[in-house]
Write a protein that holds these residues in place. Structure first.
Motif, PDB file in Angstrom:
ATOM      1  N   ASP A   1      29.357  47.730  45.994  1.00 22.23           N
ATOM      2  CA  ASP A   1      29.913  47.002  47.133  1.00 22.23           C
ATOM      3  C   ASP A   1      29.023  45.827  47.546  1.00 22.23           C
ATOM      4  O   ASP A   1      29.526  44.778  47.947  1.00 22.23           O
ATOM      5  CB  ASP A   1      30.138  47.956  48.304  1.00 22.23           C
ATOM      6  CG  ASP A   1      31.230  48.981  48.006  1.00 22.23           C
ATOM      7  OD1 ASP A   1      31.987  48.799  47.028  1.00 22.23           O
ATOM      8  OD2 ASP A   1      31.310  49.987  48.750  1.00 22.23           O
ATOM      9  N   ALA A   2      27.716  45.983  47.439  1.00 18.11           N
ATOM     10  CA  ALA A   2      26.801  44.875  47.743  1.00 18.11           C
ATOM     11  C   ALA A   2      26.993  43.741  46.740  1.00 18.11           C
ATOM     12  O   ALA A   2      27.006  42.563  47.113  1.00 18.11           O
ATOM     13  CB  ALA A   2      25.361  45.360  47.749  1.00 18.11           C
ATOM     14  N   LEU A   3      27.174  44.075  45.470  1.00 22.28           N
ATOM     15  CA  LEU A   3      27.403  43.048  44.439  1.00 22.28           C
ATOM     16  C   LEU A   3      28.767  42.381  44.593  1.00 22.28           C
ATOM     17  O   LEU A   3      28.927  41.207  44.260  1.00 22.28           O
ATOM     18  CB  LEU A   3      27.312  43.668  43.046  1.00 22.28           C
ATOM     19  CG  LEU A   3      25.940  43.776  42.431  1.00 22.28           C
ATOM     20  CD1 LEU A   3      26.029  44.528  41.103  1.00 22.28           C
ATOM     21  CD2 LEU A   3      25.321  42.417  42.226  1.00 22.28           C
ATOM     22  N   ALA A   4      29.745  43.119  45.091  1.00 20.16           N
ATOM     23  CA  ALA A   4      31.112  42.597  45.226  1.00 20.16           C
ATOM     24  C   ALA A   4      31.188  41.418  46.184  1.00 20.16           C
ATOM     25  O   ALA A   4      32.151  40.650  46.137  1.00 20.16           O
ATOM     26  CB  ALA A   4      32.062  43.700  45.669  1.00 20.16           C
ATOM     27  N   VAL A   5      30.187  41.242  47.008  1.00 20.89           N
ATOM     28  CA  VAL A   5      30.140  40.083  47.903  1.00 20.89           C
ATOM     29  C   VAL A   5      29.973  38.796  47.090  1.00 20.89           C
ATOM     30  O   VAL A   5      30.453  37.743  47.479  1.00 20.89           O
ATOM     31  CB  VAL A   5      28.984  40.238  48.925  1.00 20.89           C
ATOM     32  CG1 VAL A   5      28.785  38.977  49.750  1.00 20.89           C
ATOM     33  CG2 VAL A   5      29.225  41.451  49.810  1.00 20.89           C
ATOM     34  N   ARG A   6      29.320  38.909  45.934  1.00 18.94           N
ATOM     35  CA  ARG A   6      29.007  37.730  45.114  1.00 18.94           C
ATOM     36  C   ARG A   6      29.771  37.643  43.802  1.00 18.94           C
ATOM     37  O   ARG A   6      29.751  36.605  43.153  1.00 18.94           O
ATOM     38  CB  ARG A   6      27.513  37.714  44.777  1.00 18.94           C
ATOM     39  CG  ARG A   6      26.633  37.726  45.982  1.00 18.94           C
ATOM     40  CD  ARG A   6      25.164  37.562  45.694  1.00 18.94           C
ATOM     41  NE  ARG A   6      24.676  38.236  44.513  1.00 18.94           N
ATOM     42  CZ  ARG A   6      23.515  37.966  43.943  1.00 18.94           C
ATOM     43  NH1 ARG A   6      22.725  37.053  44.425  1.00 18.94           N
ATOM     44  NH2 ARG A   6      23.128  38.627  42.873  1.00 18.94           N
ATOM     45  N   ALA A   7      30.395  38.739  43.377  1.00 20.87           N
ATOM     46  CA  ALA A   7      30.982  38.738  42.036  1.00 20.87           C
ATOM     47  C   ALA A   7      32.184  39.675  41.953  1.00 20.87           C
ATOM     48  O   ALA A   7      32.443  40.457  42.864  1.00 20.87           O
ATOM     49  CB  ALA A   7      29.923  39.156  41.010  1.00 20.87           C
ATOM     50  N   ASP A   8      32.884  39.581  40.824  1.00 20.31           N
ATOM     51  CA  ASP A   8      34.050  40.421  40.546  1.00 20.31           C
ATOM     52  C   ASP A   8      33.740  41.539  39.563  1.00 20.31           C
ATOM     53  O   ASP A   8      34.351  42.605  39.615  1.00 20.31           O
ATOM     54  CB  ASP A   8      35.179  39.559  39.943  1.00 20.31           C
ATOM     55  CG  ASP A   8      35.559  38.426  40.855  1.00 20.31           C
ATOM     56  OD1 ASP A   8      36.210  38.694  41.879  1.00 20.31           O
ATOM     57  OD2 ASP A   8      35.188  37.268  40.557  1.00 20.31           O
ATOM     58  N   LEU A   9      32.815  41.269  38.640  1.00 21.43           N
ATOM     59  CA  LEU A   9      32.488  42.182  37.547  1.00 21.43           C
ATOM     60  C   LEU A   9      30.977  42.270  37.410  1.00 21.43           C
ATOM     61  O   LEU A   9      30.259  41.355  37.828  1.00 21.43           O
ATOM     62  CB  LEU A   9      33.064  41.672  36.220  1.00 21.43           C
ATOM     63  CG  LEU A   9      34.537  41.320  36.161  1.00 21.43           C
ATOM     64  CD1 LEU A   9      34.845  40.546  34.892  1.00 21.43           C
ATOM     65  CD2 LEU A   9      35.375  42.581  36.241  1.00 21.43           C
ATOM     66  N   VAL A  10      30.505  43.331  36.752  1.00 20.44           N
ATOM     67  CA  VAL A  10      29.078  43.475  36.491  1.00 20.44           C
ATOM     68  C   VAL A  10      28.868  43.933  35.055  1.00 20.44           C
ATOM     69  O   VAL A  10      29.628  44.752  34.528  1.00 20.44           O
ATOM     70  CB  VAL A  10      28.412  44.453  37.492  1.00 20.44           C
ATOM     71  CG1 VAL A  10      28.975  45.859  37.369  1.00 20.44           C
ATOM     72  CG2 VAL A  10      26.897  44.454  37.353  1.00 20.44           C
ATOM     73  N   ASP A  11      27.842  43.363  34.407  1.00 15.12           N
ATOM     74  CA  ASP A  11      27.447  43.806  33.071  1.00 15.12           C
ATOM     75  C   ASP A  11      25.940  43.694  32.945  1.00 15.12           C
ATOM     76  O   ASP A  11      25.253  43.417  33.925  1.00 15.12           O
ATOM     77  CB  ASP A  11      28.179  43.009  31.974  1.00 15.12           C
ATOM     78  CG  ASP A  11      27.549  41.678  31.638  1.00 15.12           C
ATOM     79  OD1 ASP A  11      26.774  41.127  32.463  1.00 15.12           O
ATOM     80  OD2 ASP A  11      27.823  41.145  30.550  1.00 15.12           O
ATOM     81  N   MET A  12      25.432  43.872  31.729  1.00 13.14           N
ATOM     82  CA  MET A  12      23.987  43.866  31.530  1.00 13.14           C
ATOM     83  C   MET A  12      23.500  42.802  30.544  1.00 13.14           C
ATOM     84  O   MET A  12      22.300  42.725  30.294  1.00 13.14           O
ATOM     85  CB  MET A  12      23.527  45.258  31.076  1.00 13.14           C
ATOM     86  CG  MET A  12      23.772  46.331  32.128  1.00 13.14           C
ATOM     87  SD  MET A  12      23.279  47.989  31.598  1.00 13.14           S
ATOM     88  CE  MET A  12      21.499  47.832  31.562  1.00 13.14           C
ATOM     89  N   GLU A  13      24.400  41.975  29.990  1.00 10.32           N
ATOM     90  CA  GLU A  13      23.970  40.982  28.999  1.00 10.32           C
ATOM     91  C   GLU A  13      24.563  39.583  29.171  1.00 10.32           C
ATOM     92  O   GLU A  13      24.020  38.618  28.634  1.00 10.32           O
ATOM     93  CB  GLU A  13      24.322  41.449  27.576  1.00 10.32           C
ATOM     94  CG  GLU A  13      23.648  42.711  27.136  1.00 10.32           C
ATOM     95  CD  GLU A  13      24.308  43.977  27.633  1.00 10.32           C
ATOM     96  OE1 GLU A  13      23.629  44.992  27.768  1.00 10.32           O
ATOM     97  OE2 GLU A  13      25.541  43.939  27.923  1.00 10.32           O
ATOM     98  N   GLY A  14      25.680  39.430  29.840  1.00 15.05           N
ATOM     99  CA  GLY A  14      26.419  38.163  29.864  1.00 15.05           C
ATOM    100  C   GLY A  14      25.588  36.947  30.216  1.00 15.05           C
ATOM    101  O   GLY A  14      25.622  35.929  29.524  1.00 15.05           O
ATOM    102  N   PHE A  15      24.812  37.018  31.303  1.00 12.77           N
ATOM    103  CA  PHE A  15      24.003  35.862  31.695  1.00 12.77           C
ATOM    104  C   PHE A  15      22.981  35.529  30.616  1.00 12.77           C
ATOM    105  O   PHE A  15      22.766  34.361  30.296  1.00 12.77           O
ATOM    106  CB  PHE A  15      23.296  36.110  33.036  1.00 12.77           C
ATOM    107  CG  PHE A  15      22.490  34.918  33.484  1.00 12.77           C
ATOM    108  CD1 PHE A  15      23.085  33.897  34.204  1.00 12.77           C
ATOM    109  CD2 PHE A  15      21.146  34.808  33.169  1.00 12.77           C
ATOM    110  CE1 PHE A  15      22.362  32.786  34.599  1.00 12.77           C
ATOM    111  CE2 PHE A  15      20.402  33.699  33.560  1.00 12.77           C
ATOM    112  CZ  PHE A  15      21.006  32.687  34.278  1.00 12.77           C
TER     113      PHE A  15
END
Length: 182
Positions: A119-133
Motif C-alpha cells: 500500500d505504501a508503494l501504491a502511492v507511487r506505482a502500479d506494479l512492483v518487481d525486482m529487476e525492471g529498473f
C-alpha cells in the motif's frame, strides 16, 4: 545476432520463449540484472545493440490490476533519492518509455509480500518487481532501447508467496505476447 534480446530474471519466466529469440537470464535482483545486461550488450558492436525486451512477473499494487502491462515509467523505489539529492548528489531513480501504457513499475531488491508495504508503494506505482529498473538502466547506459513487459503474478501481499506456482501461467502469457509482437 538478433535485433531483440529478451531479458528475464529466471528461466521459469522465459520457459516458453521460442528458440528464435536470444534470451538472457540475469538472476534475481537489481545488481545481477544490471551486470548481466551490461555484459551481454557489451558483446554487441556499439550502434548495433539490440532492443532489450525485459519480460517477467510483477506484483500488482492495486487489486484492480491483472494481466499484461507495458510500463511507461519505472522507478528505483528502494534508494534514498531525496536524502542523497538533499546532500548534493543527483540520483537517477526514474526512467520513462514512450511506448508504455501509462503504468508505473517500482523496482527494488525486496520481495514484496506484505500488504502494508504494498500500500505504501501504491502511492507511487502500479506494479512492483525486482529487476525492471536495473535492466532499463543498463540498456540506456549501453545505448540500447528497452521495453518492459510485465505479467501480474500476485498482488504483492500474502498471495506473493504463491509466486512459484504462478510463474508458468505468466511465462505463457509473456511468450504469446512476444510471438504476436515480434
Amino acid at each position: 545476432m538478433n535485433e531483440i534480446l529478451v531479458v528475464s530474471a529466471t528461466e521459469s519466466e522465459a520457459r516458453h520463449v521460442p528458440e528464435r529469440f536470444d534470451v538472457l537470464i540475469t538472476g534475481i535482483g537489481k545488481v545481477t540484472a544490471a551486470v548481466a545486461v551490461t555484459a551481454a550488450l557489451g558483446r554487441y558492436p556499439e550502434g548495433r545493440r539490440p532492443l532489450v525486451v525485459n519480460i517477467g512477473t510483477a506484483g500488482a499494487l492495486r487489486s484492480t490490476h491483472g494481466g499484461l502491462y507495458f510500463p511507461s515509467t519505472v522507478i528505483n523505489h528502494d534508494i534514498s533519492s531525496e536524502v542523497l539529492r538533499s546532500l548534493g548528489h543527483p540520483v537517477g531513480d526514474t526512467l520513462a518509455f514512450e511506448d508504455g501504457d501509462g503504468t508505473t513499475l517500482a523496482t527494488g531488491d525486496s520481495f514484496v509480500s506484505d500488504a502494508e508495504v504494498r500500500d505504501a508503494l501504491a502511492v507511487r506505482a502500479d506494479l512492483v518487481d525486482m529487476e525492471g529498473f536495473a535492466v532499463a538502466s543498463a540498456a540506456v547506459h549501453m545505448g540500447a532501447r528497452c521495453r518492459l513487459v510485465k505479467h501480474v503474478s500476485d498482488h504483492a501481499d500474502e498471495t506473493a508467496m504463491d509466486w512459484p506456482q504462478q510463474i508458468d501461467h505468466s511465462a505463457r502469457m509473456l511468450a504469446e505476447w512476444l510471438v504476436r509482437t515480434y
